[in-house]
Design an enzyme around this catalytic site. Sequence first.
Site, short mmCIF file in Angstrom:
data_model
loop_
_atom_site.label_atom_id
_atom_site.label_comp_id
_atom_site.label_asym_id
_atom_site.label_seq_id
_atom_site.Cartn_x
_atom_site.Cartn_y
_atom_site.Cartn_z
N GLN A 285 8.24 -10.39 31.73
CA GLN A 285 8.28 -8.99 32.15
C GLN A 285 7.02 -8.61 32.94
O GLN A 285 6.03 -9.35 32.95
CB GLN A 285 8.39 -8.08 30.91
CG GLN A 285 7.33 -8.35 29.86
CD GLN A 285 7.75 -7.96 28.46
OE1 GLN A 285 8.69 -7.19 28.27
NE2 GLN A 285 7.06 -8.46 27.44
N ASP B 264 9.73 -4.74 15.80
CA ASP B 264 9.07 -3.80 16.71
C ASP B 264 9.36 -4.26 18.14
O ASP B 264 8.55 -4.96 18.76
CB ASP B 264 7.57 -3.78 16.43
CG ASP B 264 6.84 -2.88 17.41
OD1 ASP B 264 7.49 -2.06 18.07
OD2 ASP B 264 5.61 -3.02 17.53
N1 SPD Z 1 11.32 3.28 24.80
C1 SPD Z 1 10.22 2.49 24.31
C2 SPD Z 1 10.42 1.95 22.94
C3 SPD Z 1 9.27 1.06 22.56
C4 SPD Z 1 9.31 0.60 21.16
N2 SPD Z 1 8.34 -0.42 20.87
C5 SPD Z 1 7.00 -0.05 21.06
C6 SPD Z 1 6.02 -1.10 20.67
C7 SPD Z 1 4.81 -0.51 20.03
N3 SPD Z 1 4.24 -1.37 19.07
#
Ligand code: SPD
Length: 344
Positions: free
Chosen positions: A84, A209
């Site tokens: 990415q 996460d």
């Molecule tokens: N729309 C963005 C969602 C992001 C979720 N993950 C964030 C990572 C932070 N540790």
Amino acid sequence: MTEEALSVLDSESHVKRLREEEEEKGTLSVDMEVNNGGNAAADLPECISSVIPGWFSEISPLWPGEAHSIKVDKVLFQGKSDYQNVMVFQSSTYGKVLVLDGVIQLTERDECAYQEMITHLPLCSIQNPKKVLVIGGGDGGVLREVARHSSVEKIDICEIDKMVIDVSKQFFPSVAVGFEDPRVTLHVGDGVAFLKAVPKGTYDAIIVDSSDPIGPAQELFEKPFFESLAKALRPGGVMCTQAESIWLHMHIIEDIVANCRQIFKGSVNYAWTSVPTYPSGVIGFMLCATEGPSVDFKHPINPIDADDSHVKTKGPLKFYNSEIHSAAFCLPSFAKVVIDSKAE
Ligand code: SPD
């Protein structure tokens, strides 16, 4: 060329690319083209800019027709990993901001609302969590929060993108501090493959996460992945995964709830929190328990805010407390109807 100029160019080309994608899919506003004689950008009133110079605008097909913008003071990092685009910028009002493929992952100002909730909602719902796995979470913030729990003996993390880890260590030391805990073992690789290889019943808790379900994180929202999660948990073990916004993604949430209902034989609940820099300002979590000792997610039995031993080393909690834990499961009626119907 100055960095400010570069940042504007970058954000313009990012917006142009997304606009082209939207145009190809026919999702860009037809009204604008009609009202402006087919030359929308040129004929826009002055107060409406196609992109605000010097601002970052978050545009994605996952939230069509809207774009939250944040003023950029300085672009600090831009790179392309194997997975990415990675960018860090200094904002005027939210501190440093981490962006992956044009989507905000965290800001220094409001990251606590996400990292504390995705971690303590599951871990405060069971007694003495000992073995915890984090999938994704390459910025280290979830690790920082897991490490507040003194009962935890082992923390594995599997993050696919090493660039996210390195950039977080360089620009977000107060978040990446989680990697410094001696209980942490880092695995750089694909979370789906990692989980498949985990022996049955290994973990007390797993936290997923992830970024949004476009790009490298897509599989983390699919049924086979949830099956692997359930298998890797001990009876009465818990998982918590990022589950998008009730304002924008009810179709995604419906699928997640329906899949989890089939797979997890213990409690299955949806919770949410407020994160101003995420699309629509909120984000949700799917919390599930496997069959075994029953888990009541709505009433924490392992309250981290009653124990201040972690505060000396990690600083105080900024967002989570036992009251907000229970409140996170109260849903607005429009979401409750849909989620409850899938939960039956
Ligand atoms: N729309 C963005 C969602 C992001 C979720 N993950 C964030 C990572 C932070 N540790």
